[in-house]
Design an enzyme around this catalytic site. Structure first.
Site, short mmCIF file in Angstrom:
data_model
loop_
_atom_site.label_atom_id
_atom_site.label_comp_id
_atom_site.label_asym_id
_atom_site.label_seq_id
_atom_site.Cartn_x
_atom_site.Cartn_y
_atom_site.Cartn_z
N MET A 170 0.84 -1.20 0.00
CA MET A 170 0.00 0.00 0.00
C MET A 170 0.88 1.26 0.00
O MET A 170 0.39 2.35 0.32
CB MET A 170 -0.94 -0.02 1.20
CG MET A 170 -1.91 -1.20 1.14
SD MET A 170 -3.41 -0.92 2.07
CE MET A 170 -2.76 -0.79 3.72
N LEU A 203 6.67 3.23 1.75
CA LEU A 203 7.58 2.09 1.88
C LEU A 203 8.63 2.32 2.97
O LEU A 203 9.15 3.42 3.13
CB LEU A 203 8.25 1.84 0.52
CG LEU A 203 7.28 1.58 -0.63
CD1 LEU A 203 8.03 1.40 -1.94
CD2 LEU A 203 6.39 0.36 -0.36
N HIS A 211 9.23 -3.37 3.72
CA HIS A 211 8.88 -3.59 2.30
C HIS A 211 10.15 -3.88 1.48
O HIS A 211 10.16 -4.77 0.63
CB HIS A 211 8.22 -2.34 1.71
CG HIS A 211 6.92 -1.95 2.36
ND1 HIS A 211 6.78 -0.82 3.14
CD2 HIS A 211 5.70 -2.53 2.33
CE1 HIS A 211 5.52 -0.73 3.55
NE2 HIS A 211 4.85 -1.75 3.09
N ASP A 260 2.14 -9.65 8.79
CA ASP A 260 0.68 -9.81 8.65
C ASP A 260 0.41 -11.31 8.49
O ASP A 260 0.07 -11.79 7.41
CB ASP A 260 0.19 -9.02 7.44
CG ASP A 260 0.51 -7.54 7.59
OD1 ASP A 260 -0.20 -6.86 8.30
OD2 ASP A 260 1.52 -7.10 7.00
N GLN A 289 -3.00 -12.61 7.36
CA GLN A 289 -3.16 -12.28 5.93
C GLN A 289 -2.40 -13.29 5.07
O GLN A 289 -2.91 -13.78 4.05
CB GLN A 289 -2.64 -10.86 5.70
CG GLN A 289 -2.41 -10.49 4.26
CD GLN A 289 -1.96 -9.04 4.12
OE1 GLN A 289 -2.72 -8.14 4.39
NE2 GLN A 289 -0.73 -8.82 3.69
N SER A 315 6.14 -0.51 10.55
CA SER A 315 4.79 -0.40 9.97
C SER A 315 4.55 1.05 9.56
O SER A 315 5.02 1.98 10.23
CB SER A 315 3.76 -0.82 11.02
OG SER A 315 2.47 -0.39 10.61
P1 AMP Z 1 1.46 -3.04 3.43
O1 AMP Z 1 2.04 -1.96 2.57
O2 AMP Z 1 1.38 -2.69 4.87
O3 AMP Z 1 0.17 -3.61 2.89
O4 AMP Z 1 2.50 -4.24 3.37
C1 AMP Z 1 2.92 -4.80 2.16
C2 AMP Z 1 3.71 -6.05 2.44
O5 AMP Z 1 4.83 -5.73 3.26
C3 AMP Z 1 2.90 -7.12 3.20
O6 AMP Z 1 3.23 -8.40 2.68
C4 AMP Z 1 3.39 -6.96 4.62
O7 AMP Z 1 3.28 -8.13 5.40
C5 AMP Z 1 4.86 -6.60 4.38
N1 AMP Z 1 5.40 -5.90 5.55
C6 AMP Z 1 4.91 -4.79 6.16
N2 AMP Z 1 5.65 -4.47 7.23
C7 AMP Z 1 6.62 -5.40 7.32
C8 AMP Z 1 7.70 -5.64 8.23
N3 AMP Z 1 7.94 -4.85 9.27
N4 AMP Z 1 8.52 -6.70 8.00
C9 AMP Z 1 8.30 -7.53 6.94
N5 AMP Z 1 7.30 -7.36 6.05
C10 AMP Z 1 6.47 -6.32 6.24
#
Ligand code: AMP
Length: 282
Positions: free
Chosen positions: A30, A33, A37, A152, A155, A187
């Site tokens: 989303m 970054l 990510h 997640d 998810q 996050s």
């Molecule tokens: P998002 O942009 O929050 O939807 O996350 C996109 C992807 O990045 C998803 O697969 C999340 O699980 C992964 N992600 C988000 N935060 C982290 C983190 N701290 N460590 C590893 N992967 C992450």
């Protein structure tokens, strides 16, 4: 890096690479970054010749309009980071492209069991929104592999289940949680924390570690253990949503005979809803 916002152009690029026998990895995000990510991209580069990233703040998975409006959008900075990371394709569609008939009239992909528990119980419809956009992205960008973060975890399991049940020909690879130096899981929502809240935020991960240590020491009164730690979080200023000690594959509440566990937690701290998890073997 090629940037596409149209479906046909994006799809054609993937098909062209497929015809050239390239192995392609997809990383849905989303945006906004961070190092979490970027770690997914690094991991993907070990498996694939071409990396496709998507940025789409998916309204269908938000259960709160204000949360959707406030979600940080940082397209220029994200593009710089993706270029530096040698990403080949960025799909950045608008809402009209993804939901041309609006969200309410759209078909929904739903996991009947996993989508209703833990975070799904507090955020009804959230995982249906996630599953639906992910299936759409898999169809728009038919890559051989896709990478998702264990941050997640629920998810991740739902996506694995959807891929299995709907026979989608893609391999799902998981990536470990990337944390700040004090343990807080990275996050996009961490920036909602004020300075005081940011100081106490790592307590969520410490709490998960405390539970893991107790279990490894032989404590198998999981319900009591989770409740005690939830109360400690509340005393520190969190509004805990849940801490659940679960069987790692089914995400059902664990019983004393389960060996492969995961401790899932969600808690509000100020305006931020933080989620985290830790795995534990006994
Ligand atoms: P998002 O942009 O929050 O939807 O996350 C996109 C992807 O990045 C998803 O697969 C999340 O699980 C992964 N992600 C988000 N935060 C982290 C983190 N701290 N460590 C590893 N992967 C992450």
């Amino acid at each position: 890096m090629k940037i596409c916002s149209a479906i046909a152009e994006t799809h054609n690029q993937i098909i062209t690479w497929q015809q050239q026998k390239c192995k392609i990895a997809l990383i849905p995000t989303m945006g906004n970054l961070h190092a979490g990510h970027l770690s997914l991209i690094k991991q993907a580069q070990q498996y694939a010749d071409r990396i496709a990233v998507t940025i789409f703040v998916n309204p269908l998975q938000f259960t709160n309009t204000i949360d959707l409006q406030l979600y940080p959008r940082t397209f220029e900075q994200d593009c710089d980071k993706l270029k530096q990371a040698n990403v080949d394709l960025l799909f950045f569609p608008c809402e009209q492209t993804i939901y041309p008939h609006g969200q309410t009239n759209h078909c929904i992909v739903s996991d009947p069991l996993l989508s209703k528990i833990h975070c799904g119980a507090s955020r009804p419809g959230h995982f249906d929104g996630v599953a639906t956009i992910i299936v759409k992205l898999f169809n728009i960008l038919p890559t051989q592999i896709a990478i998702f973060g264990e941050k997640d975890y629920q998810q991740l399991l739902i996506i694995r289940r959807v891929v299995q049940d709907l026979q989608i020909p893609i391999e799902i690879i998981s990536a470990p949680i990337i944390r700040e130096s004090d343990g807080l899981a990275m996050s996009s929502r961490n920036q909602y924390l004020n300075a005081q809240e940011r100081k106490i935020a790592p307590l969520l991960y410490q709490t998960l570690n405390n539970i893991k240590n107790e279990i490894e020491r032989g404590n198998n009164n999981f319900a009591k253990l989770a409740l005690q730690q939830q109360q400690l979080l509340a005393t520190a200023g969190f509004k805990p949503d849940y801490i659940n000690i679960c069987e790692r594959q089914t995400l059902q509440i664990a019983s004393a005979k389960d060996k492969n566990l995961i401790i899932l937690a969600a808690a509000y701290l100020g305006k931020a809803r933080l989620i985290d998890n830790i795995q534990c073997n006994i």
